[in-house]
Write an enzyme that holds these catalytic residues in place. Structure first.
Site, PDB file in Angstrom:
ATOM      1  CB  CYS A 399      70.773  19.644  38.635  1.00 46.70           C
ATOM      2  SG  CYS A 399      69.226  19.987  39.503  1.00 46.70           S
ATOM      3  CB  ALA A 400      69.693  23.091  35.080  1.00 45.93           C
TER       4      ALA A 400
END
Length: 452
Positions: A399-400
């Site tokens: 994810c980020a």
């Protein structure tokens, strides 16, 4: 698990039905355009004073080129042809939706804050003189920013580039089309119809219309329902406040310098993210299963994505980019192309991030919003995808930041596949890898519930 079957090719729609649909839309759009555009002009002409936004350099650097009235007018031809050049009635509806939304927003702006063109055109003769005379019969110098001409050009340019690609008509036609569109865009200046500020604001409007009615996928506003999640509502409020501040700064700063109007861009981006958290969800980012995003999303949300990239650097600069869990499965932050290509498959959960260029590995995207619980069905699909991908080689779940969404999906995978017996055990296994892990966003999901 068996791989999902591919959808059968859609049946070809009769072209007559597409033409009739296009004709009906034209019958609505044409009178709507002339009536609303003319009304805004008339309303502005009734005012005692209509201001203008002009950069000092425009008078010296903007030439008057009479013959460019020809490409200026040609947009009317492409406007109608574009509706006819569709393969489905839904394609006609989506294009008409872009036209209509651009028209409504532009006219609302013309009524709320009319601007006037300050150029005085020289007398022209011949064909250009005739076309200028016809134009002057209904067009007055008031409907300026955002330029509806530029907004429609963005919509039509995007539509035709897809048409050329779909029918494999590249070769000489594609560069010719791009050059002609450039002439149409430049003509709003060289015919002295608009000032410079009208161009970027018109382009922003055109891209917003493309985003509202994408050629593929879900409409971002379709099925919108205000979220009941208090955290999502709070985040929506924060982003809406940021958008409001940027908009107010743009409006107030414009009295000092037109340069402040650049803040309209981040204001719109933040408003779109607020809309996502308010209930629209990750489809606002228009991210495809292969990690790519639409052109409109890429440009409109660029200020937000730049902020997200900076946030990744700040929070992960002293951490290893990825950590191995077990059986060839890794999790971590959003990778660069070089990092991604070290894995057989990347399972991407960051709705706000775009797949980097140069990726050659298998990339699967399940777009989710940050900081809130992922949709249960998407969580299940991501977990199943890990087990399938693991049989083909190493897997990176990202994810980020690699703190929440990827951790929640990996923890759920550990529990579902029996590699951990409880959510607490999965949490300890992830925490032992030395990365910050926040699983509260997934504890309400069935696979991560603590035993009572």
């Amino acid at each position: 698990m068996a791989a999902p079957a591919t959808d059968p090719a859609p049946a070809r729609e009769p072209y007559l039905g597409i033409v009739l649909r296009a004709a009906l839309w034209l019958a609505l759009l044409a009178p709507f355009f002339y009536s609303t555009y003319g009304f805004a002009n008339w309303l502005a002409s009734r005012r005692d004073h209509v201001g203008s936004i002009v950069f000092a350099w425009e008078y010296a650097l903007t030439p008057f080129v009479a013959w460019t009235i020809v490409p200026y007018w040609s947009i009317n031809l492409f406007y109608g042809l574009s509706l006819l050049l569709n393969t489905t009635r839904r394609g006609v509806d989506r294009l008409a939706g872009r036209y209509l939304s651009a028209q409504i927003i532009a006219v609302a702006c013309f009524v709320a804050f009319p601007l006037t063109a300050t150029f005085v055109r020289p007398a022209t003769t011949g064909l250009p003189g005739f076309l200028f005379a016809v134009l002057g019969g209904f067009d007055k110098p008031f409907n300026q920013a955002p330029s509806l001409h530029i907004a429609l050009l963005v919509i039509i340019w995007d539509h035709w580039r897809h048409v050329l690609a779909r029918h494999r008509l590249g070769g000489i036609l594609r560069p010719v089309w791009h050059v002609w569109c450039f002439l149409i865009g430049a003509s709003v200046l060289t015919t002295w119809q608009h000032h410079f500020i009208d161009i970027p604001t018109g382009a922003l409007l055109g891209l917003f219309a493309l985003w509202l009615f994408p050629s593929k996928g879900e409409l971002p506003f379709w099925g919108f329902r205000l979220t009941a999640d208090p955290k999502a509502r709070r985040l929506a409020g924060y982003y809406a406040l940021g958008a409001t501040i940027a908009l107010a700064a743009a409006a107030a700063g414009a009295f000092v310098s037109a340069d402040f109007l650049i803040l309209l861009w981040p204001a719109l981006a933040l408003a779109m993210v607020a809309f996502a958290y308010a209930g629209a969800g990750a489809k606002v980012f228009q991210k495809a299963a292969n990690g790519s995003v639409s052109l409109a999303s890429r440009i409109l949300l660029l200020p937000y994505r730049l902020g997200a990239r900076i946030n990744v650097l700040i929070w992960t600069r002293q951490l290893a980019p990825q950590a191995q869990i077990t059986d060839g499965v890794f999790f971590g932050r959003f990778p660069s192309a070089v990092e991604a290509n070290r894995f057989g498959t990347v399972i991407d959960l960051a709705g706000e991030m775009e797949r980097p260029r140069g990726v050659t590995c298998r990339w699967i995207s399940y777009a989710m919003l940050d900081l809130v619980a992922p949709p249960h069905d998407r969580l299940e699909r991501a977990v199943a995808a890990i087990e399938l991908a693991r049989r083909r080689g190493t897997v990176l779940v990202c994810c980020a930041l690699g703190f929440q969404r990827s951790a929640a999906v990996v923890a759920d995978w550990l529990v579902v596949t029996g590699r951990s017996h409880t959510a607490a055990q999965a949490r300890r296994k992830l925490a032992a890898l030395g990365r910050p892990v926040h699983l509260q966003i997934g504890l309400e999901e069935p696979g991560l519930e603590e035993p009572t």
